[in-house]
Design an enzyme around this catalytic site. Structure first.
Site, PDB file in Angstrom:
ATOM      1  N   LYS A  23       0.835  -1.206   0.000  1.00  0.00           N
ATOM      2  CA  LYS A  23       0.000   0.000   0.000  1.00  0.00           C
ATOM      3  C   LYS A  23       0.864   1.249   0.000  1.00  0.00           C
ATOM      4  O   LYS A  23       0.634   2.182  -0.776  1.00  0.00           O
ATOM      5  CB  LYS A  23      -0.914  -0.028   1.235  1.00  0.00           C
ATOM      6  N   ARG A  93      -3.367   2.895   8.550  1.00  0.00           N
ATOM      7  CA  ARG A  93      -3.681   1.608   7.921  1.00  0.00           C
ATOM      8  C   ARG A  93      -2.458   0.731   7.807  1.00  0.00           C
ATOM      9  O   ARG A  93      -1.352   1.214   7.577  1.00  0.00           O
ATOM     10  CB  ARG A  93      -4.184   1.823   6.482  1.00  0.00           C
ATOM     11  N   GLY A 102      -8.087  -7.532   4.558  1.00  0.00           N
ATOM     12  CA  GLY A 102      -8.937  -7.721   5.731  1.00  0.00           C
ATOM     13  C   GLY A 102      -8.262  -8.408   6.902  1.00  0.00           C
ATOM     14  O   GLY A 102      -8.894  -8.668   7.913  1.00  0.00           O
ATOM     15  N   MET A 104      -5.538  -7.325   8.637  1.00  0.00           N
ATOM     16  CA  MET A 104      -4.989  -6.460   9.685  1.00  0.00           C
ATOM     17  C   MET A 104      -5.876  -5.234   9.860  1.00  0.00           C
ATOM     18  O   MET A 104      -6.938  -5.141   9.265  1.00  0.00           O
ATOM     19  CB  MET A 104      -3.559  -6.101   9.341  1.00  0.00           C
ATOM     20  N   ARG A 337      -3.947  -1.447  -5.815  1.00  0.00           N
ATOM     21  CA  ARG A 337      -3.103  -2.649  -5.751  1.00  0.00           C
ATOM     22  C   ARG A 337      -3.534  -3.590  -6.867  1.00  0.00           C
ATOM     23  O   ARG A 337      -4.644  -3.451  -7.399  1.00  0.00           O
ATOM     24  CB  ARG A 337      -3.234  -3.344  -4.399  1.00  0.00           C
ATOM     25  N   HIS A 455      -1.189 -41.998   4.436  1.00  0.00           N
ATOM     26  CA  HIS A 455      -1.761 -42.836   3.393  1.00  0.00           C
ATOM     27  C   HIS A 455      -2.965 -42.165   2.741  1.00  0.00           C
ATOM     28  O   HIS A 455      -3.071 -42.066   1.514  1.00  0.00           O
ATOM     29  CB  HIS A 455      -2.163 -44.187   3.998  1.00  0.00           C
ATOM     30  N   SER A 765      16.293 -40.269  -7.078  1.00  0.00           N
ATOM     31  CA  SER A 765      15.023 -39.557  -6.958  1.00  0.00           C
ATOM     32  C   SER A 765      14.840 -39.261  -5.473  1.00  0.00           C
ATOM     33  O   SER A 765      14.881 -40.169  -4.642  1.00  0.00           O
ATOM     34  CB  SER A 765      13.882 -40.419  -7.488  1.00  0.00           C
ATOM     35  N   CYS A 832      10.451 -37.089  -6.014  1.00  0.00           N
ATOM     36  CA  CYS A 832       9.129 -37.706  -6.125  1.00  0.00           C
ATOM     37  C   CYS A 832       8.351 -37.655  -4.809  1.00  0.00           C
ATOM     38  O   CYS A 832       7.263 -38.182  -4.706  1.00  0.00           O
ATOM     39  CB  CYS A 832       9.239 -39.137  -6.626  1.00  0.00           C
ATOM     40  N   TYR A 852      14.086 -33.134 -13.059  1.00  0.00           N
ATOM     41  CA  TYR A 852      12.622 -33.157 -13.103  1.00  0.00           C
ATOM     42  C   TYR A 852      12.027 -33.166 -11.703  1.00  0.00           C
ATOM     43  O   TYR A 852      12.709 -33.469 -10.726  1.00  0.00           O
ATOM     44  CB  TYR A 852      12.113 -34.381 -13.881  1.00  0.00           C
TER      45      TYR A 852
HETATM   46  C1  PEP Z   1       9.045 -40.423  -0.193  1.00  0.00           C
HETATM   47  O1  PEP Z   1       9.408 -40.944   0.851  1.00  0.00           O
HETATM   48  O2  PEP Z   1       9.194 -39.217  -0.434  1.00  0.00           O
HETATM   49  C2  PEP Z   1       8.360 -41.216  -1.222  1.00  0.00           C
HETATM   50  C3  PEP Z   1       8.049 -40.683  -2.373  1.00  0.00           C
HETATM   51  O3  PEP Z   1       8.035 -42.496  -0.888  1.00  0.00           O
HETATM   52  P1  PEP Z   1       6.760 -42.887  -0.016  1.00  0.00           P
HETATM   53  O4  PEP Z   1       5.927 -41.667   0.161  1.00  0.00           O
HETATM   54  O5  PEP Z   1       6.077 -43.947  -0.764  1.00  0.00           O
HETATM   55  O6  PEP Z   1       7.402 -43.367   1.240  1.00  0.00           O
END
Ligand code: PEP
Ligand code: MG
Length: 876
Positions: A23, A93, A102, A104, A337, A455, A765, A832, A852
């Site tokens: 602001k 302000r 909204g 603060m 803004r 899970h 990975s 991953c 990746y």
């Molecule tokens: C991990 O541990 O980041 C992973 C991808 O394997 P999992 O979640 O199956 O343990």
């Protein structure tokens, strides 16, 4: 020279956002480009940080500097604080670096007291206005600075209206308002114990302090966590000379957007109220008129305002959200803004701005919040009904989308009810692989336990199903099929609604609207693909999920969790048989049942991915997730295996682990039972050979990934089994197919010895779910129980299972990349863990030089966009 904590609007500019807040920087910028801005100054974000460092006190030096700027402001405006001739009134302000609408606090009309209000009443010839300002000020100051609470004042206003027989605030007379101001002050004294402050300087310091304090209020803390805004930024405070929209019928106040924030349509959109101050519009005490009607009431100010809109859009090259006031027919700009917008509007505005020549493709890519794409891919609640429905609880926003259905407590019920056409929400203490079919059948999943990588969360995200997890506030009574939440008992069949994007839980049914993806989505994603370096793969365990991910633009599979392939009811017995085998022969027998299932799935996945790389991770079942617990399942397993129930129970008891997540899982299984690795290798290689034969134009290079390695010799051993099995099959087939063997880095020891491990690996990975768990030393399933306390105490600002901890876990990742590439320059690197779909973590992966990221199918577009933003930022 000592640090400068205060800046006049004329001393700043738009680039000083970090110091002046959004602001403040924009008020300075508007001042610089000559727009009509009531003048004032900004107290910097550094002053806020200093306030917290000094034990929540504004130091005497900063106070002195603020007062010095009040004197400067008096010089500029010709008005004086507390003066009886020409009094200066100001607004105070908040304004953080990133806008937090909204969250603060704001105080208007500061500088008023009993004497000043009399002068204003007399000089203006408008006593009603003067007393209206004063009563508003007392109300806001009491609420915001002294935290007395709005409701007492609202009650007094209502009583006054009733006594006068009127319904609208504007119908109260000057006398009424004067009397109200008196009542307000009495209320203040009764609550606080002292008189309402009359000294404008004391009022000002109180107000500045309140704004600093509001940076740490609960709603601001939650908003920051949801929006990745660091606590350390602090807020600036803007002190601005008042322009009055409540002086009469030639005055007013409004809020407007240069484009429609819901649809993106290029048309002025907003609301206006005559004879009012800003908070009336926001609080909804009166119904404002559409901005177009302002043209009739205030033609000159409106024409000027339209010019300002045009100018500001061309200046900022983005849709603007502005607040303004008209005082005696003259326009004053109070704020501008970049406006908040819906995800659909964001895409349309970005594309329109490119077409209008206002911005480049790169700028368009950079202006979309990747996280907002989620809402375009999942069903959402009907906004109108949502507003009216009470929130009864909240927990982790584990998998986005909105869900509404009748409560069921078991996976079997979920399946059965869904089969007869009912919509259901599955409520469980926690989910296990046995629940998979129920999870698939449910609109949404709510669990009492479990974190972002539990899970339920991982599986739901994979399926694109809404999931709210870890709601510890639920008092569950599974036996009687009911639970208590938010002071109410919910029974089977009651309606419940869940928002997996916010983690909120609602009592009752809120209709949902399906996701719709417009043409602009594809255009923006196309630009993103042009500018990113990181590849984006997906975590998918079935041909269906793989195909889904392809439609979202996945360029391969980064993680196929093979144990997830056995969740289905008709498959789980075979894996249980394998787990509960006590001889190699028995295990080989069970494995022989599993092999064709795996091979078939792998073929399906290869087909869905059309020759793109596919990484298959060898079995990593936390055993406790798979062993049967129900008596009937134990009996069935005993029958299948030709054993007695007692024998099976003894085996299960023998499998018990105190800490299964750190137990006999990952490569430890293959080390103990190499026949498992051999079977999986056969399935992977045979599937690839078959698919290669069917599609000679594809180049199949299967990637085998060994999980949970912490010592190079583990990898070396399992790899020897893989290589021996694979080479034999490939040779027998007369093929020259290549394959890769790599590992996951998910144990700190693996990261620390990555140079050794890389000698044996074609790729790494990063399994950052386990790596986070083991680096922090707390369980990915249980951390939710205590993380809230850590947020409250500012020990952590985010869930490290959702957003990669770059300082600790990130350092291990970075180190492992460097060490790995040192001994194996061709090492291919990816991630991953669930962090692969989180924008700030994707940016980290880009910076760290990964090849990746891999994430669940519905997060692929988010990762594509985040990867492009990281590359664009990097190039700047
Ligand atoms: C991990 O541990 O980041 C992973 C991808 O394997 P999992 O979640 O199956 O343990
Ligand atoms: Mg893991």
């Amino acid at each position: 020279m000592s640090k400068k904590y205060v800046y006049l609007f004329s001393e700043g500019n738009a680039n000083m956002r970090e110091l002046l807040g959004g602001k403040g920087a924009n008020l300075a910028e508007m001042t610089n480009i000559g727009l009509p801005v009531p003048q004032g100054f900004t107290i910097t974000t550094e002053a806020c940080t200093q306030y917290y460092e000094d034990g929540r006190k504004i130091s005497p030096e900063i106070q002195a500097e603020i007062m010095e700027y009040i004197t400067k402001m008096e010089g500029i405006t010709g008005k004086k604080f507390g003066d009886l001739e020409n009094p200066l009134l100001v607004s105070v302000r908040s304004g953080a670096r990133a806008s937090m609408p909204g969250m603060m606090d704001t105080i208007l009309n500061l500088g008023l007291n009993e004497d000043v209000v009399e002068v204003m009443a007399k000089k203006s010839g408008n006593p009603r206005w003067a007393w209206d300002c004063y009563r508003r000020f007392i109300q806001m100051y009491s609420d915001v600075v002294m935290e007395v609470g709005k409701k007492y004042f609202e009650q007094l206003i209502d009583q006054m209206k009733e006594a006068r027989g009127v319904t609208q605030d504007v119908e109260l007379t000057a006398e009424d308002l004067k009397e109200l101001a008196g009542q307000f002050k009495a209320e203040y004294k009764s609550k606080i114990g002292t008189d309402f402050p009359t000294d404008p300087k004391e009022q000002l310091m109180g107000a500045v302090q309140a704004v600093f304090r509001s940076w740490d209020n609960p709603r601001a803390n939650v908003y920051r966590r949801d929006n990745d805004i660091p606590y350390s930024w602090g807020t600036a405070v803007n002190v601005q000379s008042m322009a009055f929209g409540n002086m009469g019928d030639d005055c007013g106040t409004g809020v407007a957007f240069t484009r429609n924030p819901a649809t993106g349509e290029k048309k002025l959109f907003g609301e206006f109220l005559t004879n009012a101050q800003g908070e009336d519009v926001v609080a909804g005490v009166r119904t404002p008129m559409p901005i177009s009607q302002m043209a009739e009431k205030f033609p000159e100010a409106f024409a000027q305002f339209q010019n300002v809109c045009h100018l500001l859009e061309n200046h900022y090259h983005d849709m603007q959200d502005m607040e303004f006031t008209v005082e005696n027919g003259r326009l004053y700009m109070l704020q501008t803004r970049n406006g908040k917008r819906t995800p659909a509007a964001a895409l349309k505005i970005a594309c329109d701005l490119v077409d209008e020549g206002q911005i480049s493709e790169k700028q368009a890519v950079a202006m979309i919040d990747p996280r907002s794409l989620d809402t375009l891919l999942h069903p959402q609640f009907d906004a109108e009904v949502l507003k009216k429905t009470p929130v009864i609880g909240s927990a982790l926003a584990a998998s986005p989308g909105a869900a509404c259905g009748k409560i069921v407590f078991t996976a079997d019920d979920a399946k059965a009810w869904a089969e007869r056409g009912e919509k259901v929400v599955l409520v469980r203490l926690e989910t296990s692989p046995e629940d998979i079919e129920g999870m698939k059948a449910a609109q949404g999943i709510l669990t009492v336990r479990g974190g972002m990588t539990s899970h339920a969360a991982v599986v739901a995200r994979g399926m694109g199903t809404c999931c709210v997890s870890g709601c510890g506030a639920i008092k569950m009574d599974e036996e009687n099929k009911c639970f208590e939440l938010g002071g109410k008992v919910f029974h089977e069949g009651d309606w419940l609604s869940l928002d997996g994007s916010t983690g909120k839980i609602y009592d009752g049914a809120i209709p949902t609207v399906d996701a719709s993806i417009g043409g602009e989505f594809g255009r923006v994603m196309g630009w993103a693909d042009k500018y990113r370096r990181l590849k984006v793969r997906t975590n998918a365990d079935t041909p269906h999920d793989a195909a889904q991910a392809r439609t979202f633009g996945a360029e391969g599979i980064g993680l196929c969790r093979t144990e997830h392939m056995f969740f289905d009811e008709d498959r789980i017995p075979a894996i249980r048989e394998m787990i509960c085998s006590d001889t190699v022969e028995q295990r080989e027998k069970a494995l022989a049942k599993l092999e064709p299932m795996q091979q078939g799935d792998f073929e399906g996945i290869y087909e869905a991915m059309e020759g793109l790389p596919v990484t298959i991770r060898f079995l990593d079942p936390p055993l406790h997730e798979f062993v049967p617990t129900e008596e009937a399942d134990i009996e069935k397993l005993a029958a299948d295996m030709g054993k007695t129930v007692t024998e099976i129970k003894a085996i299960i008891a023998g499998l018990h682990e105190f800490n299964p997540m750190m137990g006999h899982r990952g490569c430890r299984l293959a080390v103990t039972y190499p026949e498992i690795a051999a079977m999986q290798t056969r399935a992977v290689i045979k599937a690839a050979l078959n698919v290669q034969a069917k599609h000679p134009d594809w180049t199949m290079v299967p990637e085998i990934m060994i999980p949970l390695v912490g010592e190079v010799k583990e990898l070396k051993y399992v790899k020897s089994v893989v290589v021996e099995t694979a080479d034999k099959l490939i040779k027998e087939a007369g093929s020259d197919m290549k394959y890769l063997v790599g590992t996951m880095i998910e144990i700190p020891r693996a990261a620390l010895t990555a140079d050794e491990i890389a000698k044996q690996a074609d790729f790494f990975s990063f399994g950052t779910n386990d790596l986070t768990q083991m680096t922090f030393g707390f369980s990915r399933d249980d951390a939710g129980k205590f993380l809230d306390a850590y947020y409250d105490r500012k020990i952590y600002e985010n869930d490290p299972f959702a957003k990669l901890d770059q300082t600790g876990v990130g350092r291990l990742v970075d180190m492992a990349c460097k060490l790995g590439r040192k001994t194996n320059p061709d090492l291919h690197l990816g991630i991953c863990g669930e962090h692969g779909g989180d924008p700030s973590s994707v940016e980290f992966c880009h910076r760290t030089g990964l090849d990746y990221v891999s994430c669940s199918p519905f997060r692929v577009p988010i990762a594509r966009l985040a990867a492009a933003q990281a590359a664009i930022k990097d190039a700047q």
